[in-house]
Design a protein around this motif. Sequence first.
Motif, PDB file in Angstrom:
ATOM      1  N   VAL A  91       4.186  -4.875  -2.380  1.00 39.58           N
ATOM      2  CA  VAL A  91       4.927  -4.047  -3.811  1.00 39.58           C
ATOM      3  C   VAL A  91       6.312  -4.243  -3.526  1.00 39.58           C
ATOM      4  O   VAL A  91       7.170  -4.906  -3.486  1.00 39.58           O
ATOM      5  N   GLY A  98       9.036   0.749 -11.171  1.00 41.66           N
ATOM      6  CA  GLY A  98       7.860   0.318  -9.345  1.00 41.66           C
ATOM      7  C   GLY A  98       6.760   0.714 -10.240  1.00 41.66           C
ATOM      8  O   GLY A  98       5.183   0.166  -9.903  1.00 41.66           O
ATOM      9  N   SER A 157       3.235  -2.159 -10.568  1.00 43.15           N
ATOM     10  CA  SER A 157       1.832  -2.104  -9.893  1.00 43.15           C
ATOM     11  C   SER A 157       1.090  -2.586  -9.834  1.00 43.15           C
ATOM     12  O   SER A 157      -0.029  -2.893  -9.699  1.00 43.15           O
ATOM     13  N   ALA A 169      -2.617   0.771  -5.316  1.00 37.60           N
ATOM     14  CA  ALA A 169      -1.123  -0.100  -5.506  1.00 37.60           C
ATOM     15  C   ALA A 169      -0.522   1.450  -5.881  1.00 37.60           C
ATOM     16  O   ALA A 169       0.832   1.530  -5.984  1.00 37.60           O
ATOM     17  N   THR A 187       3.152   1.288  -3.850  1.00 36.92           N
ATOM     18  CA  THR A 187       4.374   1.274  -4.768  1.00 36.92           C
ATOM     19  C   THR A 187       4.872   2.496  -4.130  1.00 36.92           C
ATOM     20  O   THR A 187       6.326   3.045  -3.177  1.00 36.92           O
ATOM     21  N   THR A 241       0.750   3.847   3.261  1.00 35.63           N
ATOM     22  CA  THR A 241       0.040   3.794   2.502  1.00 35.63           C
ATOM     23  C   THR A 241      -2.016   4.084   3.039  1.00 35.63           C
ATOM     24  O   THR A 241      -1.984   4.600   2.015  1.00 35.63           O
TER      25      THR A 241
END
Length: 402
Positions: A212, A284, A288, A301, A305, A393
Amino acid sequence: MTRPHGPVSTSARPAVTDPSAVTRPRNRKQLIVDAAGRVFSEHGYHAASMEKIAAGVGITAAALYRHFPNKYALFAACADVMTDRLVAALDEVPPGAPLADVLTAVTRVTVAHRASGGVYRWEARYLDRDDRRRLVEQFGRVVGRVDDAVQRAYARPDGRLRAVAALGAIGSITMHHTSIAQRRAEDLLSASALRVAATDPAGPRRKGAESVELPARPVPRTRRAEILAAAVPLFARDGFASVTNGQIAEAVGLAPSALYRHYPGKVDILAAACLQAARLLAQGVEQSLHEVTGPHDAVVALAATYVAYSFEYTALNSVAEAELVGLPADLRRPLALAQREHIAVWEQQLRLARPELDPRQARVLVHAGFGVAVEAGRALRWLDSPDHRDAVTALVVGALGL
């Protein structure tokens, strides 16, 4: 009906009592704690007042002081009540019960008290040391019980991280106002927490979670920017209300009066910090999603992020999350709009990836993902590394059901 003639016998008269005592409910103290929890969660500790709390119960502030000597004593009671309820609910679950039963018990209590349950998450930093220690111990009992159930189900060394993350998914319901029926919320969050517990944080990286690229950390090139950069870690450590203009001025080598040349007041510094956080996150997200194809990869994604942003800008993010409620309405309005826009992006992509979800379900799950990121990041002490980012994540994606 005619009135009887002659004096009425005193023995026939009802006893004279205090009218308020006749109507006072036996659980008045608990009603006060519940009302106070809602006010503290909605307005924050410092903006809450005994008058607001009393109004929520339908009594006077003077009556409130019969039960609690001051606002802090009431606040400490509120901070304890959610963990006490969770411990009590888990004590009713038989030892060795399946993980689903343990998580269901936690979810049922949390959803039932969502309006007052957010106190422990951000506002608990205002507790005295002994009260904070008790809160940590009680929450540790809850985590330990969930951890035991996770270990029985999956027998992995990272069970505690999964347990904390699963509780973050459930606890997220206390941090937003999405309208959803209690039973639907319970089912949705229990299932989300179960998926989190089943997720291998060290598993293969998911497509869409490639490295990222966040916006560069702002370099303070003006005195105004220097003041903002100095204030954020102070707000994050001590809380906005506890930080003085003198502390901020000292951090940048200014006299306190000199701050007013750059900001009208301390609250304007806080608003600038929240705006900076919203701006960095929005940038961001835009980066992304630039080359992502397909909603599934887009959601992954977004998760990567948000996690990267949370690790990179931990202090800034915690200030924006914890202190937003303390801003005046005119300063909070653009921030609330930015927050809604951010959530709308998640909601749209999640519903494309999971068409069976309606908008409210998607929104609740998005917040569950945020809750996972916060609690898992805390459990890892926000020590930034690629492995930690990937692990959190993966847990966020698990919460979302992808």
